[in-house]
Write an enzyme that holds these catalytic residues in place. Structure first.
Site, mmCIF file in Angstrom:
data_model
loop_
_atom_site.group_PDB
_atom_site.id
_atom_site.type_symbol
_atom_site.label_atom_id
_atom_site.label_comp_id
_atom_site.label_asym_id
_atom_site.label_seq_id
_atom_site.Cartn_x
_atom_site.Cartn_y
_atom_site.Cartn_z
ATOM 1 N N TYR A 124 -3.721 -8.457 7.122
ATOM 2 C CA TYR A 124 -4.522 -9.820 7.029
ATOM 3 C C TYR A 124 -4.134 -10.705 6.602
ATOM 4 C CZ TYR A 124 -8.366 -6.803 9.273
ATOM 5 O OH TYR A 124 -8.904 -6.095 10.002
ATOM 6 N N LYS A 191 -2.672 5.214 2.753
ATOM 7 C CA LYS A 191 -1.797 5.994 3.709
ATOM 8 C C LYS A 191 -0.315 6.123 3.000
ATOM 9 C CE LYS A 191 -1.904 8.366 7.440
ATOM 10 N NZ LYS A 191 -2.511 9.347 7.487
ATOM 11 N N ASP A 224 -7.390 8.337 6.223
ATOM 12 C CA ASP A 224 -7.836 9.056 7.590
ATOM 13 C C ASP A 224 -8.605 10.429 7.314
ATOM 14 O OD1 ASP A 224 -5.370 10.009 6.563
ATOM 15 O OD2 ASP A 224 -4.565 10.617 8.373
ATOM 16 N N ASP A 248 -11.813 -3.322 5.828
ATOM 17 C CA ASP A 248 -12.558 -3.835 6.952
ATOM 18 C C ASP A 248 -13.258 -2.850 7.805
ATOM 19 O OD1 ASP A 248 -13.615 -6.000 8.428
ATOM 20 O OD2 ASP A 248 -11.707 -6.398 9.585
#
Ligand code: NAD
Length: 355
Positions: A124, A191, A224, A248
């Site tokens: 972002y 991740k 995840d 987010d």
């Protein structure tokens, strides 16, 4: 003491929920001097800018703002106002509490967690290369030269920078927040196995800094897997520490866990300024109909009150929201009722008064 607060009503349902929140906050008796400033579609129309400099100046002057949602034009080349605001005022921490509310039936009871999201870096940050542009072509050539990376000619590219300094401040913020709010565990989502140099750096930096807070438990989990666990057993979690994009997405997931977007407040906090806003967007599908749930905006206002030291008033607003939800006769459509935004605000303001 008078608190000067910038009010940015925003787009879509923004003006409706902003009016509702102002009504409730004024009912606390705290002396709030509201400074209305534009941003978003209406600002573009009347001031030629989505985020007029005067709005930023007012926030710099007052240091706090309550903000409604702003529509982000998709694919028009406009920088998102929300992203610009967070970057220009260096509001590096987003805080989004999600707790089970009385009288709001959901799959899980006893949810009480807080998403602490890094707010300025990651995908972002706004470093983007448009498909077919000269810059995208130059980037492709450079990437091939630098490391033999092949990017397809018809690709657009968004970069994901994550820095040690940017990570350290959000990690410390998360731990200090946990301590100050008697929370016992910080869980980092990442991740790192796939994105070694961005998420990997976030994880390593966070892990190192976590050692400075032995009184707060520390947990690492792939984002995840975290999503699945949140849906199955949200009460396992307390403070979630997340890079920008995951933060987010998962804060909306957490909103869903406790009854929906209309209920979840948020804060964007930096060393100098703070902007409080609901997690939800401008809801164009219901804008202008008077049926939006104002609770997320009202609870954002309660967070603002706490931030400026009005602890008792903040607690009274939160208590009033709980009381109205528990009583159950006033409910907006998202909660299965037929009440309007104004009716909900009136009921909460009366409960604040009577508290
Ligand atoms: P949204 O949050 O506006 O709406 C998603 C769904 O939730 C819609 O069905 C909407 O009616 C409902 N909803 C949202 N808030 C509600 C409320 N208070 N009461 C009742 N129902 C509510 O998300 P979107 O449709 O993806 O986004 C619309 C616009 O808002 C986009 O331009 C997006 O970029 C922008 N947006 C802004 C912010 C912000 O300003 N902080 C945040 C998210 C999205």
């Amino acid at each position: 003491m008078t608190h000067r607060v910038v009010m940015v009503a925003g787009d879509g349902i923004g003006p409706e929920v902003a009016a509702a929140a102002r009504h409730v906050l004024d009912a606390t008796g705290v002396d709030l001097e509201w400074m209305d400033r534009p941003a978003g579609a209406s600002a573009l129309e009347h001031h030629g800018s989505l985020l007029p400099e005067g709005t930023l100046d007012a926030i710099r002057d007052c240091r706090v703002a309550l903000k409604g949602p702003i529509t982000t034009p998709v694919g028009t080349g406009f920088r998102s106002v929300n992203v610009a605001l967070r970057q220009d005022l260096d509001l590096f921490a987003a805080v989004r509490p999600a707790r089970s509310l009385p009288g709001v039936p959901t799959r899980h009871d006893g949810v009480d967690l807080v998403v602490v999201r890094e707010n300025t870096e990651d995908l972002y940050q706004g470093i983007e290369f448009e498909r077919g542009s000269e810059e995208a072509r130059a980037l492709r050539v450079r990437l091939r030269d630098l490391g033999g990376f092949e990017v397809r000619e018809d690709a657009g590219v968004t970069l994901k920078p994550i820095s040690v300094s940017g990570t350290q401040r959000i990690v410390r913020f998360a731990f200090e927040y946990a301590r100050a709010n008697r929370r016992t565990k910080v869980t980092v989502g990442h991740k790192a196995g796939v994105m070694r140099y961005s998420d990997g750096l976030f994880l390593e930096t966070a892990r190192a800094d976590a050692r400075g807070y032995p009184d707060v438990a520390w947990e690492e989990i792939q984002v995840d897997h975290l999503s699945a666990r949140l849906v199955q057993r949200p009460s396992d979690f307390d403070v979630l520490l997340l890079p920008n994009l995951y933060g987010d997405i998962l804060s909306d997931l957490c909103a869903g866990l406790v009854g929906g977007l209309g209920l979840i407040p948020g804060a964007n906090i930096g060393w100098e300024y703070a902007v409080f806003e609901p997690v939800h967007g401008s809801a164009p599908d219901i804008a202008g109909t008077g049926i939006a749930n104002p609770i997320a905006m009202i609870l954002s206002g309660a967070m603002l009150l706490r931030h400026v030291g009005e602890l008792d008033a903040a607690a009274r607003v939160e208590g009033a929201v709980d009381a109205v939800l528990r009583e159950g006769s006033v409910r907006t459509g998202d909660l299965g009722g037929t009440s309007t935004t104004t009716e909900m605000a009136d009921a909460i303001a009366s409960a604040v008064d009577g508290a």
